[in-house]
Each structure stands twice: as structure tokens, then as C-alpha cells.
Design an enzyme around this catalytic site. Structure first.
Site, PDB file in Angstrom:
ATOM      1  N   LYS A   1      40.468  20.832 -30.240  1.00 31.53           N
ATOM      2  CA  LYS A   1      39.751  19.692 -30.794  1.00 31.53           C
ATOM      3  C   LYS A   1      38.326  20.079 -31.161  1.00 31.53           C
ATOM      4  O   LYS A   1      37.786  19.665 -32.179  1.00 31.53           O
ATOM      5  CB  LYS A   1      39.739  18.568 -29.767  1.00 31.53           C
ATOM      6  CG  LYS A   1      40.145  17.224 -30.351  1.00 31.53           C
ATOM      7  CD  LYS A   1      39.993  16.139 -29.326  1.00 31.53           C
ATOM      8  CE  LYS A   1      41.335  15.499 -29.022  1.00 31.53           C
ATOM      9  NZ  LYS A   1      41.204  14.420 -28.039  1.00 31.53           N
TER      10      LYS A   1
ATOM     11  N   ARG B   1      50.495  24.432 -23.764  1.00 36.45           N
ATOM     12  CA  ARG B   1      50.133  23.768 -25.002  1.00 36.45           C
ATOM     13  C   ARG B   1      50.596  24.604 -26.186  1.00 36.45           C
ATOM     14  O   ARG B   1      50.840  25.794 -26.066  1.00 36.45           O
ATOM     15  CB  ARG B   1      48.626  23.550 -25.063  1.00 36.45           C
ATOM     16  CG  ARG B   1      47.848  24.856 -25.134  1.00 36.45           C
ATOM     17  CD  ARG B   1      46.349  24.601 -25.019  1.00 36.45           C
ATOM     18  NE  ARG B   1      45.910  23.654 -26.027  1.00 36.45           N
ATOM     19  CZ  ARG B   1      44.817  22.882 -25.888  1.00 36.45           C
ATOM     20  NH1 ARG B   1      44.096  22.960 -24.791  1.00 36.45           N
ATOM     21  NH2 ARG B   1      44.470  22.066 -26.837  1.00 36.45           N
TER      22      ARG B   1
ATOM     23  N   GLU C   1      42.447  11.211 -25.371  1.00 37.63           N
ATOM     24  CA  GLU C   1      41.073  10.736 -25.331  1.00 37.63           C
ATOM     25  C   GLU C   1      40.716  10.414 -26.786  1.00 37.63           C
ATOM     26  O   GLU C   1      40.930  11.252 -27.667  1.00 37.63           O
ATOM     27  CB  GLU C   1      40.123  11.823 -24.820  1.00 37.63           C
ATOM     28  CG  GLU C   1      38.690  11.317 -24.764  1.00 37.63           C
ATOM     29  CD  GLU C   1      37.648  12.404 -24.498  1.00 37.63           C
ATOM     30  OE1 GLU C   1      37.976  13.603 -24.567  1.00 37.63           O
ATOM     31  OE2 GLU C   1      36.488  12.036 -24.227  1.00 37.63           O
TER      32      GLU C   1
END
Length: 578
Positions: A283, A273, A48
Site C-alpha cells: 500500500k 500474502r 483499513e
RNA sequence: UGGGGCGUCGUCAAGUGGUAAGACACAGGAUUUUGGUUCCUGCAUUCGGAGGUUCGAAUCCUCCCGCCCCAGCCA
């Protein structure tokens, strides 16, 4: 008995490491053998564009592009740009630059979820026609209340069973901009009692009267992730849709949308992750570090972002190597940042030219060396690479050595310079300390008086005399001056989220993660160093010319990429504890 | 106390019923004009725990314990 196959090296003599197997590779291999997807492998990296890429993304990039590379497949770059309130072109540009820098190529397959908005809209109408979606005009707050909790089922919206035609008309009005933000949403009609909360009539479309970085003002309704992602994968003919573990709960919805629409159906596979010690990789947290000014920006060399690592002096090869070594699995884990640093050192050791620079200078006067004489000495550029050749460095009566290379009262294990002691100056001569000059007020050692042995030119004593230490040095009159930025871990503990009584991870920021040294004497050859160029400062570490420092000013600025392994520091630490 | 996942060395991680790979870290030692590099050596009788099946279990079964994810009109 045959030797077991060594899977860690390619068999072509290049010595390049082969990606180790993992459960995803196993699935892909089984699919190929079974002829599933006609033997195709088609993955995608779907960021994104709402922030910069970090080392955790690098893991995903290496996984997805690596699979395509190793199985004759393709990997698309796709921007998941369905939330115009958070996304910007600056981010898409940085993402493209970072993926490219890491060494991967998506060729002409640069896609945007926003390119599919028309198709997505049609799919939404299809769902409504099928009675599988409806327009709801409950408020966000009401939707939340109706959803139920983890342990209690939700309630159905009073609008849930409104006629298909009415939903269709409402949906078209939503698209036409006839309703204000938040007044209506399109929801899937699934099961308000589902134990999987994501299946309790999830929202598919919301109204957002803002312009999009690519579609401008064409749309005022935007699809959500769960509706967009699976269909984008489907449209692109993705075979293996690889995402992180937190999307596991979304898989049921991924499958539902595709099945209801009866379209091509990729397989979603989740993996854990990356987490790294001494840093944060969310993020949200990275954005906060930037916004609150705890760092100098996304590319601050202390940041775990790709741009930060690049500016710090990391090589793409070392990052790729790291991503292959950490493996891919389904269990939550935190990798020791020492492994990343190991990969870096291993790469830099074989490619960085050596050079001499003094960080904290201590002047040395060689009393028996003629005042105006300059001795040119030959130094090896890289002992790991004969091709790198040699260079010449000037030696004069006045030099600088490192402050920590001298001790007036040396402890037993200190091998370096001390009063009366002889050491080697690298590629130059043996010198013996004959005197110490101190600041009369502070008592601080400000200069050393030494003698040199002309017979040891080049660093070898013809009489076979040994010396226990070799020091780096720089000729004082020839020295170039540089600013050197010493970076350390951004946080003061392995897990910055272990805040104890503190309020947040921001309170665990390492106060000395950056130390700036100015006017460091460095050997004259460094005057021609170019932005981004990497060196090993002998005995100190790897440094690179800051790529963003003001070149026009003529200032030399070095970023410390990583220190050399330092056994002496370890010995000192150990001694300190005893 | 809903559902979905995960638990193998300090940290990652192979292993998929035949008797615990490898890497990093750590600890010794050798070589060395970087206390760097390189090179040797050591480092899980045991796989979250307890039972069970089996000639044989990290791998199969049962129960228990711990950790992660989900209640955005974020992704």
C-alpha cells in the site's frame, strides 16, 4: 480401479472450478468435524480504509468470503478504522464498491472497529483494574529506548508500577482531553524481557486530537491494532481470524488480550500474502505512485488495484479464478503475472465479441474494385459463442490494414502480405499486392495497390486455393476513429524491488507502460459501443471502452486489457537473438 | 549472535511413512477464414544440504545452509 476424484471441477456439470483445498480449509473442515465453534464458520475481511484495494486484497477477500460460502458460514466486512490521521471515507466507499464488484456480499454485516470504541474503552479499564495495563508518560522516544533490541531485553518504565487508581484516573483524563498528543499512552503490562518484542508492554491507546471520519470529535484517544483487532473479532463472534504472515508475531498478543479479558476467543491463522511479478503490492508503494504522479490515480489501468484492473477491462470472474488457482500457503511466493493474464484471456475468449480495428493503419487501394461500390459482408461475432450471432461489415475500394501486416522484403517465416503475395482479408476476399507507394522523401511505404478476387467473397476460394494468412481490415470511408491506449507492465523487471544501484522501485518504472494511439480506424459497429464494454480486436487483443473517458465528447477511447497470445512475436524475438 | 516462520519443476502448488497431483510458463506436433481458440505430446528417479531411524522417508530424528517477519504512540 476407480478413477481418482477430480477435485478441480464441480460435479454438477457446470464446469465451474471448485476451490482447491489448502491448509486453512483443512483446519476449518477439522473444526467442523470436531464440533468446534458449534460447527460455525464466521470470517471477516478487515481492511483499513487508508488506500484502495488491490489484487492482494482480492486474494484475502476470496479466501474469507469463499470459506463462508463453502461452509455455510458468514463473512463480515469490517473497517479497521483506528487511525484517524490516515483514514478517509473516500477509501471506505471505494472498498465497498470493489468488494461488491468482485462479487461478494456482506449483507447487513458492515462493521467498523470505531463502532466498538465504547466497548474497547471499557475493556481497557478492565485491564487496568486487573493490573494488566498502565498509563505511561514516557515520551515516544523514551519508550523506544526502553524497549531494548532484538538481542537485548528492554527496561521497565518507571511508571509501570503506578497504582491502579492512578492509571485509571490518568486514563480517564486522557479520554477527557486533558493531555496533549503524545504525552501519555496506555500500555499492557506484560514482559519487558520477552523475546517477542511485541510483548514488551505494547501500547494499547494513544492520544490523537483529530476527528475521526465516523466518530467525529467524540474521541481523542484511539486504540491500536493489537488491542482493537482481537476484540473486534471477539465481539463479532469470528471463528477463524485469517490474516497475513507478518502478523504472526502479533498472535501471541492477540491471544494474551483475549485471555486476560476472558472473552470469546477466535483462532488467528496466517497465510502468505500475494506478490506478483512486474508490479508492487504494498500500500505504501502504491500510495507513492499515486502521490508522485507516476500514474494517473488509483484507477490507472496499469495499477494492480481492483479499480485499476476494472478500468483496464479485467472481469471479476477472471480475478476470482486467479485467486483460486494461486492457492493459499504459508511460504513467501511471487506469482507469475502470466497466470493472471491467462485467467483473463480464458474468460474473455469465451465472452468477448470479436471486432476489427486497425491500430497503425496502412492504406490499401483495391484497384479492380469499383469506386462507389459497398459490399456488405457477414462476420461472426464470437466463434466461441454461437448465440452471439453475426453482424455486417462494409467492404470498399479503400481499406486500412495493419502496418506490421506488410513487409516489402519478407523473411522466410513471415506469412502476411508482401509484393506479389496473396492473403485473405477476414470475412471478405483474397487480395494480391500489386504495387507499393512510397513517400518520395522518406521512402516509407504509405499505400499498397492490390487486386481482389471476386470469387473469394466471404473468404473461401472455390478452386481450393490456399492462403497462408488472414488479415483484419477496416473500410476507410466507413471507419470510426478511436483513441487506443496500449498498456504494458508498469515496471521493467519481474521484481521492481531489485533496484540494483538505483535508489528505489520508482527507478524501475517501465518508460513505455502506456502508449496512446489516436485516430485508429475501427469498424463502424463500434460507434455504438458503451462504457466498459469489452471486445476482442481480432488478432490484436482484448480492449474495453474506457469507463471514465468523457462520454459527452463522443470520443471513443479503448483501453487494451491484454494482448492475444502472439506466437509470431515469439518467433521474431527468437530470430532476433540468433 | 533473541524470538517467530518458511524451504517440493522456471513460477505457483498438492502431498501428512508406502514409492512425486495439477496449473501457469516453456518446447514440439495436429486442427484453424484470428500466427487466437481447441487438441495431443514432452517437461522433478527427485523434494535446501548432510547424516540417522525404517522393509520403505518429501513426509520421523539430528546437525547444517538459505530466505522472510518483529525494535510505529501504523495496520
Amino acid at each position: 480401479m476407480g478413477k481418482p476424484e477430480d477435485r478441480t471441477q464441480k460435479n454438477d456439470g457446470t464446469g465451474e472450478r471448485l476451490a482447491p483445498s489448502n491448509f486453512i480449509r483443512t483446519i476449518v473442515e477439522q473444526d467442523r468435524v470436531a464440533g468446534k465453534w458449534d460447527g460455525r464458520v464466521h470470517t471477516r475481511f478487515p481492511p483499513e480504509p487508508n488506500g484502495y484495494l488491490h489484487i492482494g486484497h482480492a486474494k484475502s477477500i476470496c479466501l474469507n468470503f469463499g470459506l463462508a460460502r463453502d461452509y455455510d458460514g458468514l463473512c463480515n466486512l469490517r473497517f479497521d478504522d483506528t487511525n484517524p490521521t490516515k483514514e478517509e471515507v473516500e477509501y471506505v466507499e471505494s472498498i465497498k464498491a470493489d468488494v461488491r464488484w468482485l462479487g461478494f456480499d456482506w449483507q447487513d454485516r458492515e462493521y467498523y472497529a470505531s463502532d466498538y470504541f465504547d466497548q474497547l474503552y471499557d475493556f481497557a479499564e478492565q485491564l487496568i483494574q486487573k493490573g494488566k495495563a498502565y498509563v505511561d508518560n514516557l515520551s515516544a522516544e523514551e519508550v523506544r529506548q526502553y524497549r531494548g533490541t532484538l538481542t537485548e531485553p528492554g527496561k521497565e518504565s518507571p511508571h509501570r508500577d503506578r497504582p491502579v487508581e492512578e492509571s485509571l484516573e490518568l486514563f480517564r483524563k486522557m479520554r477527557a482531553g486533558q493531555f496533549p498528543d503524545g504525552s501519555h499512552v496506555l500500555r499492557a503490562k506484560i514482559d519487558m524481557a520477552s523475546p517477542n518484542i511485541l510483548m514488551r508492554d505494547p501500547t494499547l491507546y494513544r492520544i490523537r486530537k483529530v476527528s475521526h471520519h465516523r466518530t467525529g470529535d467524540k474521541w481523542c484517544i484511539y486504540p491500536l491494532y493489537d488491542f482493537t483487532h482481537c476484540l473486534s473479532d471477539s465481539i463479532e463472534g469470528i471463528t477463524h481470524s485469517i490474516c497475513t504472515l507478518e502478523f504472526e508475531n502479533n498472535r501471541e498478543l492477540y491471544d494474551w488480550v483475549l485471555d486476560e479479558l476472558g472473552v470469546y476467543h477466535p483462532q488467528q491463522i496466517e497465510f502468505a500474502r500475494l506478490n506478483l511479478t512486474y508490479t508492487v503490492l504494498s500500500k505504501r508503494k502504491l500510495i507513492r505512485l499515486v502521490d508522485e504522479g507516476h500514474v494517473d490515480g488509483w484507477d490507472d489501468p496499469r495499477m494492480p488495484t481492483i479499480s485499476g484492473l476494472r478500468r483496464r477491462g479485467y472481469t471479476p470472474e477472471s480475478i476470482r479464478d486467479f485467486c483460486e488457482r494461486i492457492g493459499v500457503a504459508r511460504r513467501d511466493s511471487t506469482v507469475d503475472i502470466a497466470l493472471l493474464e491467462h485467467c483473463l484471456r480464458e474468460d474473455l475468449n469465451r465472452r468477448a465479441n470479436r471486432v476489427m480495428a486497425v491500430l497503425r493503419p496502412l492504406k490499401v487501394v483495391i484497384e479492380n474494385f469499383p469506386e462507389d461500390q459497398v459490399e456488405e459482408l457477414e462476420a461472426i461475432n464470437n466463434p466461441e459463442d454461437p448465440e452471439a450471432g453475426t453482424r455486417s461489415i462494409p467492404f470498399t475500394r479503400e481499406l486500412y490494414i495493419e502496418q506490421e501486416d506488410f513487409m516489402e522484403e519478407p523473411p522466410k517465416k513471415f506469412f502476411r502480405l508482401a509484393p506479389g503475395r496473396e492473403v485473405r482479408l477476414r470475412y471478405a476476399f483474397f487480395i494480391t499486392c500489386t504495387g507499393v507507394v512510397k513517400d518520395p522523401d522518406t521512402g516509407e511505404v504509405v499505400e499498397l495497390r492490390c487486386t481482389y478476387d471476386p470469387a473469394t467473397r466471404g473468404g473461401d476460394a472455390p478452386d481450393g486455393r490456399k492462403v497462408k494468412a488472414t488479415l483484419h481490415w477496416v473500410s476507410a470511408p466507413h471507419a470510426a476513429r478511436a483513441e487506443v491506449r496500449l498498456y504494458d507492465h508498469l515496471f521493467d523487471r519481474e521484481n521492481p524491488n531489485d533496484v540494483g544501484k538505483a535508489e528505489s522501485f520508482v527507478d524501475t518504472l517501465h518508460p513505455n507502460s502506456l502508449e496512446i494511439l489516436t485516430d485508429c480506424p475501427v469498424e463502424p459497429s463500434l460507434k455504438s459501443a458503451v462504457a466498459g464494454e469489452r471486445f476482442q480486436f481480432e488478432r490484436l487483443g482484448y480492449f474495453c471502452v474506457d469507463p471514465t473517458a468523457d462520454a459527452a465528447s463522443g470520443r471513443l477511447v479503448f483501453n487494451r486489457t491484454v494482448t492475444l497470445r502472439d506466437t509470431w512475436a515469439k518467433i521474431q524475438k527468437r530470430g532476433g537473438k540468433a
